[in-house]
Motif scaffolding. Structure first.
Motif, PDB file in Angstrom:
ATOM      1  N   PRO A  80     -37.846 -23.796   3.878  1.00 32.69           N
ATOM      2  CA  PRO A  80     -36.830 -24.166   5.247  1.00 32.69           C
ATOM      3  C   PRO A  80     -37.458 -24.160   6.326  1.00 32.69           C
ATOM      4  O   PRO A  80     -37.905 -23.041   7.043  1.00 32.69           O
ATOM      5  CB  PRO A  80     -35.486 -23.212   4.865  1.00 32.69           C
ATOM      6  N   ARG A  82     -36.092 -24.208   9.627  1.00 35.49           N
ATOM      7  CA  ARG A  82     -35.557 -23.315  10.439  1.00 35.49           C
ATOM      8  C   ARG A  82     -35.904 -21.831  10.252  1.00 35.49           C
ATOM      9  O   ARG A  82     -36.006 -21.443  11.321  1.00 35.49           O
ATOM     10  CB  ARG A  82     -34.036 -23.740  10.368  1.00 35.49           C
ATOM     11  N   ALA A  83     -35.932 -21.434   9.208  1.00 33.58           N
ATOM     12  CA  ALA A  83     -36.471 -20.087   8.782  1.00 33.58           C
ATOM     13  C   ALA A  83     -37.806 -19.929   9.323  1.00 33.58           C
ATOM     14  O   ALA A  83     -38.017 -18.839   9.820  1.00 33.58           O
ATOM     15  CB  ALA A  83     -36.196 -20.128   7.324  1.00 33.58           C
ATOM     16  N   PHE A 157     -27.549 -18.641   9.858  1.00 35.27           N
ATOM     17  CA  PHE A 157     -28.098 -18.662   8.579  1.00 35.27           C
ATOM     18  C   PHE A 157     -27.393 -18.034   7.668  1.00 35.27           C
ATOM     19  O   PHE A 157     -26.681 -17.212   7.818  1.00 35.27           O
ATOM     20  CB  PHE A 157     -29.462 -17.645   8.895  1.00 35.27           C
ATOM     21  N   THR A 158     -27.591 -18.467   6.330  1.00 36.46           N
ATOM     22  CA  THR A 158     -27.267 -18.000   5.370  1.00 36.46           C
ATOM     23  C   THR A 158     -27.923 -16.581   4.776  1.00 36.46           C
ATOM     24  O   THR A 158     -29.042 -16.398   5.289  1.00 36.46           O
ATOM     25  CB  THR A 158     -27.294 -18.969   3.834  1.00 36.46           C
ATOM     26  N   GLU A 161     -31.237 -17.099   3.379  1.00 42.45           N
ATOM     27  CA  GLU A 161     -32.260 -17.357   4.484  1.00 42.45           C
ATOM     28  C   GLU A 161     -32.801 -16.188   5.057  1.00 42.45           C
ATOM     29  O   GLU A 161     -33.943 -15.674   5.776  1.00 42.45           O
ATOM     30  CB  GLU A 161     -31.458 -18.295   5.357  1.00 42.45           C
ATOM     31  N   GLU A 164     -34.929 -14.061   3.133  1.00 39.61           N
ATOM     32  CA  GLU A 164     -36.136 -14.505   3.224  1.00 39.61           C
ATOM     33  C   GLU A 164     -36.786 -14.361   4.427  1.00 39.61           C
ATOM     34  O   GLU A 164     -38.308 -13.871   4.454  1.00 39.61           O
ATOM     35  CB  GLU A 164     -36.356 -16.356   2.997  1.00 39.61           C
TER      36      GLU A 164
END
Lengths: 200, 235
Positions: A80, A82-83, A157-158, A161, A164
């Motif tokens: 991902p 974004r992360a 963010f979830t 995420e 992570e």
């Protein structure tokens, strides 16, 4: 003789081109400008909220996007983005920070960075004051709680995420989120009560 | 799991807005980053040039050696199978061969790679919402200007929206759509369009946006301002 040279070079160039173009075709990595347009705001916010002094915000943001620019060709689309960018911004902010979280959050928001139109004149003094309280409360939180508030509540963010990015287990994140939300709510209420008493 | 109150969420959203960059800051930073990246690239030799120059030199040197030898018919096979051995065997010939093939052949490779990059049917091209990153100095110099123009227009639209001058905001957004149909700030334009429509009591764009980008921070803002559900509320 000339023909042999040409054929040899053509063969080698074709081999090199083939391997290079396979890499190009396989990649669906967006262009740098796409990445910039999508993540610029998040990077600025992250840098600011993690306590980089106002004067250094743009320098740190530039450092972040130069890192992204350099690494983008080898970026793995399965990860991902974004992360990935958040992690770069977070690391850059923590490295580039020259003053403490507390100081950074207590520095009044620098309106000179915003255009006059963006200063939102509609916002009341009370609303500005509440924002300052929020900054103070966030500044006083343990960093692991602040991280989950900033990432989860501000950036959306979830939990997986966040886990992570921070390199911790998912259950730990859930636990931190619960504690952080409770701490945030109770601190805001406490501050509101104190301010109310003082204003009487 | 405990959840944040609506007040706290609203407060966090306000903080989020305050911490976000202005369009001017965003466009200035983009200009700085691209300038720094361009100068870094100019200072660093393109790796593929070295690879091709090396391989070209190797091939030419090897072929020359083989073609001067007794068995010319099998020369090419020997070169391709054992380049390293040929390189060491022709080491003395390398200095005079390095310059010419490097300059003569590198543009051909670059042209080919550029052509593949800009191939119109590639996935990369279809997904791109902004123009192809320019490779020439002239094009690089031109793009910050167009970015700045787009940013300024968006900023004007945003100001008009904040002042509730919805006609002006719509006009600016329309101008943006015409001049920058796939601009770098497409998502921001769509967000503002959704907000303007909401302010007019037409939530169609807002609903579509939230459905299309449920995880986007912009969706959160649109949902908040238009009173919609995002489906991304707390776990």
């Amino acid at each position: 003789m000339t023909e042999s040279v040409t054929r040899g070079v053509q063969y080698i160039v074709s081999v090199v081109l083939e391997s290079h173009s396979e890499r190009l075709d396989a990649s669906v990595v967006p262009s740098f400008r796409e990445v910039y347009a999508e993540h610029c705001s998040m990077v600025f916010r992250t840098i600011r909220i993690l306590g980089v002094p106002t004067a250094s915000v743009e320098d740190v943001a530039q450092e972040v996007f130069l890192s992204v620019h350099r690494a983008l060709p080898s970026y793995e689309p399965r990860a991902p983005m974004r992360a990935w960018i958040y992690r770069i911004a977070r690391n850059a902010a923590l490295n580039g920070r020259r003053i403490s979280h507390h100081d950074a959050f207590r520095v009044p928001f620098d309106e000179s960075l915003k255009s006059p139109e963006a200063a939102n004149p509609e916002r009341s003094a009370a609303a500005n004051e509440r924002l300052q309280i929020l900054r103070d409360v966030l500044a006083s939180m343990p960093s692991e709680q602040r991280d989950v508030i900033v990432m989860g509540e501000l950036e959306g963010f979830t939990a997986p995420e966040i886990a992570e990015v921070l390199g911790v287990g998912l259950n730990t994140i859930y636990s931190r989120q619960r504690l952080a939300r409770e701490a945030l709510e109770s601190a805001l209420q406490r501050r509101a009560r104190v301010d109310e008493r003082e204003s009487r | 799991m405990s959840d944040l109150s609506a007040d706290t969420k609203a407060l966090l959203a306000a903080l989020r807005d305050d911490m976000s960059p202005t369009p001017r800051e965003a466009s200035e930073l983009l200009r700085r980053v691209e300038a720094a990246a361009a100068s870094a690239t100019a200072a660093r030799p393109w790796p593929m040039r070295w690879i091709v120059a090396g391989l070209g030199t190797l091939a030419i040197a090897a072929v020359m050696k083989v073609s001067n030898g007794p068995d010319q018919s099998s020369g090419m096979r020997k070169v391709l199978r054992a380049p390293t051995a040929e390189l060491s065997a022709t080491e003395g010939a390398l200095p005079e061969l390095v310059v010419a093939p490097r300059h003569a052949r590198t543009p051909t490779l670059r042209d080919e790679v550029d052509a593949r990059r800009s191939r119109p049917d590639s996935v990369r091209e279809r997904q791109r919402s902004v123009e192809v990153v320019p490779t020439t100095t002239e094009a690089r110099a031109a793009t910050p200007t167009s970015m700045s123009n787009e940013t300024l227009l968006l900023q004007e639209a945003n100001v008009a929206y904040r002042r509730h001058e919805l006609d002006v905001a719509e006009e600016k957004l329309q101008q943006l759509a015409t001049e920058f149909p796939a601009g770098a700030l497409l998502l921001e334009r769509e967000t503002l369009l959704a907000l303007v429509d909401c302010a007019r009591g037409r939530p169609t764009h807002a609903i579509a946006f939230v459905q299309r980008h449920p995880d986007s921070a912009y969706a959160q803002r649109i949902a908040r301002d238009c009173g919609l559900e995002t489906g991304r509320d707390e776990k």
